[in-house]
Design an enzyme around this catalytic site. Structure first.
Site, short mmCIF file in Angstrom:
data_model
loop_
_atom_site.label_atom_id
_atom_site.label_comp_id
_atom_site.label_asym_id
_atom_site.label_seq_id
_atom_site.Cartn_x
_atom_site.Cartn_y
_atom_site.Cartn_z
N GLY A 326 0.82 -1.20 0.00
CA GLY A 326 0.00 0.00 0.00
C GLY A 326 0.86 1.25 0.00
N SER A 327 0.38 2.28 0.69
CA SER A 327 1.06 3.58 0.66
C SER A 327 2.40 3.60 1.38
CB SER A 327 0.14 4.66 1.25
OG SER A 327 -0.99 4.84 0.42
#
Length: 652
Positions: A326-327
């Site tokens: 993810g981020s």
């Protein structure tokens, strides 16, 4: 009528018979002398050894297994002595009758019988196999009085492995188990086969397996004089066994237990690492299991409960669980852009809340962030910024930059079973898929790579290692659990040498830009609420990763999805900013937004390590439910927290 005999002929015949008899006697004596020559001269040494072996028996003395300790000397694995009732199937007659008769003297439960049956399938008929362990003194006395009734059955005093902390840290510590047939064959072919004579248990998982050689010790021998019936008469000589060395880990078991308590019943993994040297401070996989269950041979009910559970407690999620980052991947994309000259830190990209590529819309912040440079893109986690960056760099450039950081690679940690995960490239796709249309890399597949989605799948260990390499200035150290070995004889402690760190050659100014963005996350971004009031500076990046693909233009709604289909909550962070001493990477499976579930755990890890503060019971309860921000209740000094020890195994 008188018979006339020829005396000369009779005498000749007599002499001939005497001569023949003499030759037979001489030949017999010759054969006897020849045999005596063979026995007394040619085969003297061999026959002497055989005679001695008939009179003596060489018995191996199995060494005491070494202890496993945490960095503060807390015992994580040790031994205790107990009596065990054992049967040698080849000597015991009808096994069913023998076991039934034994059951009239000593309690033998159904689980004991099932375990014994399984051990028989894995062993040879002349092996001594336990039917009951941890006998009481009363049970020993009852059997001893009637031992004559049970040929092939005996009581032995053995050392048993025990794990005083129970479930805490079990994936890292591992466990021992009885040697199976395949392992026996492997040991017999090994150079140190002689050192395992008489050994029945070896390390099966974790540190117990990785440091088997050091923990096992050196087997001793005892030379016994035996009677014609094979009973020991007296000890002729002996060489004592040398106990195994103690392995001292870099783990802090109190920190480990705190993190496991903070997870509660949730699934996930956490790795805390010292970025200055690669020491693992905590390695958490939840749910966990009790390694004591495996020491005597796990029973069928417990095995089924562990092996068939939907939560997979036997899976070491820190090493074998692979997830989209993810981020948390965005800071590394930013560093790649700077190092490769793909984008300057000052370049402003407009984020309208989406990114169009090839006629497809990729979602970003609702309403958009407007113009963002690199620091603000990290701080506010702009998807649009990193979508476009991924496209500009291309999949192979991303792969080649990320691989040295440890993504999609075996890190080399001193535990077995580590998975590589997936760091995609055009070559990887060609090798992975068979159908021609699937082997081709499509430009649209690169878009999601920029925000840590798509084919990206990494372990929390890889994410922690990459974060540590980033914040320490670009030096990658081999992650490791074992810190030192303590010699059981001399008591000397020898640090375990580790390979030198590898400098990846990042420009200091580029690292400073990315670190500035990470600090901004905890000061004024998604981590600001959780880290409010912290007595140290920190930097980090929250992440939310899809567990399943929802398809195009489908809006995410956690309440409408089954629990195991909801997004994962991730966080990667370091502290203090001025001189990073600890890095944490963690995931809480299907828990949603990273700042809500993962970041609060990281905050409490930093409080423990840097400020010596332990969360209150109220705070632990709230964090388990994903309902905490900064600590609530009165934090307690770490030194005042007693580490509860699991009860020692008792007789049945």
């Amino acid at each position: 009528m008188t018979e006339l005999r020829n005396s000369e002929l009779d005498a000749s015949r007599f002499r001939l018979r005497v001569l023949a008899l003499a030759l037979v006697v001489l030949l017999a004596f010759g054969l006897l002398v020849s045999r005596l020559w063979v026995l007394q001269i040619e085969r003297h040494e061999d026959l002497a050894d055989q005679a001695e072996s008939n009179r003596t028996a060489v018995v191996p003395i199995v060494p005491n297994r070494g202890q496993i300790l945490d960095r503060n000397g807390v015992v994580l694995a040790t031994n205790y002595s107990a009596y065990t009732l054992e049967i040698t199937p080849s000597k015991a007659g009808v096994l069913e009758d023998t076991i039934e008769a034994l059951g009239e003297i000593i309690d033998i439960h159904a689980r004991d019988k099932r375990r014994f049956k399984r051990l028989m399938e894995e062993s040879r008929s002349f092996d001594s196999l336990p039917i009951r362990t941890r006998l009481t003194d009363a049970e020993v006395a009852r059997f001893a009085a009637q031992r004559w009734r049970f040929p092939g059955v005996d009581i032995k005093a053995r050392l048993f492995r025990t794990y005083p902390q129970g479930e805490v840290g079990s994936h890292a510590i591992g466990y021992i188990g009885r040697i199976n047939q395949k392992e026996k064959e492997r040991i017999e072919d090994a150079e140190d086969a002689a050192n395992y004579r008489g050994t029945e248990y070896i390390g099966k998982l974790g540190v117990e397996q990785s440091y088997e050689v050091q923990l096992h010790g050196t087997t001793g021998v005892e030379l016994l004089e035996t009677s014609a019936g094979g009973r020991a008469v007296r000890k002729l000589s002996s060489r004592a066994a040398t106990p195994g060395d103690s392995i001292m880990l870099s783990l802090d078991i109190k920190l480990q237990k705190m993190v496991e308590d903070l997870y509660g019943e949730r699934r996930g993994a956490l790795v805390a690492i010292d970025p200055r040297n690669g020491e693992i401070l905590a390695l958490v996989s939840k749910p966990t299991f009790d390694p004591n269950l495996f020491v005597d041979g796990i029973d069928q009910e417990n095995w089924q409960a562990l092996n068939e559970s939907i939560n997979k407690p036997l899976l070491n999620r820190a090493l074998r669980g692979t997830y989209p980052p993810g981020s948390t991947y965005k800071p590394f994309m930013a560093l790649a852009a700077l190092q490769l000259g793909k984008r300057a830190a000052s370049t402003v990209i407009n984020d309208p809340g989406y990114y169009n590529f090839g006629g497809r819309m990729f979602r970003s912040h609702e309403g958009g962030l407007g113009g963002v440079d690199m620091v603000r893109a990290i701080q506010f986690s702009s998807n649009t910024y990193f979508y476009s960056l991924g496209v500009e760099m291309g999949v192979d450039a991303i792969h080649d930059f990320m691989a040295p950081l440890g993504f999609g690679q075996i890190t080399g940690i001193d535990l077995g079973g580590e998975l590589r995960g997936v760091l995609p490239s055009t070559e990887w796709k060609r090798k992975t898929y068979k159908r021609p249309e699937l082997r081709r890399w499509y430009p649209g597949e690169t878009v999601s790579l920029g925000i840590g989605q798509g084919y990206n799948n990494f372990t929390m260990l890889q994410l922690a290692l990459a974060e540590a390499t980033l914040v320490n200035g670009g030096t990658r150290y081999r992650p490791h659990l074992a810190k030192a070995v303590r010699d059981i004889v001399s008591g000397a402690v020898a640090p375990l040498e580790q390979p030198p760190g590898v400098d990846l050659g990042y420009a200091a100014k580029n690292i400073d830009v990315v670190r500035k963005g990470l600090v901004a996350v905890n000061e004024a971004g998604t981590g600001r609420r959780v880290f409010a009031g912290a007595p140290y500076t920190s930097g980090g990046k929250t992440g939310t990763a899809q567990a399943v693909s929802l398809g195009q233009n489908v809006k995410y709604n956690a309440r409408a999805l089954e629990e195991h289909k909801r997004d994962h909550s991730l966080f990667a962070a370091f502290a203090p900013v001025e001189d990073p001493q600890i890095v944490v990477a963690l995931i809480v499976e299907n828990a949603g937004f990273g700042a809500a579930s993962a970041a609060p755990i990281a905050r409490r890890v930093f409080d423990y390590w840097l400020a010596g503060l332990y969360p209150s019971e109220e705070d632990i309860a709230a964090t388990r439910l994903g309902q905490s921000g900064p600590p609530i209740g009165k934090q307690r000094p770490v030194a005042e927290i007693e580490l509860p020890t699991a009860a020692s195994p008792k007789p049945w």
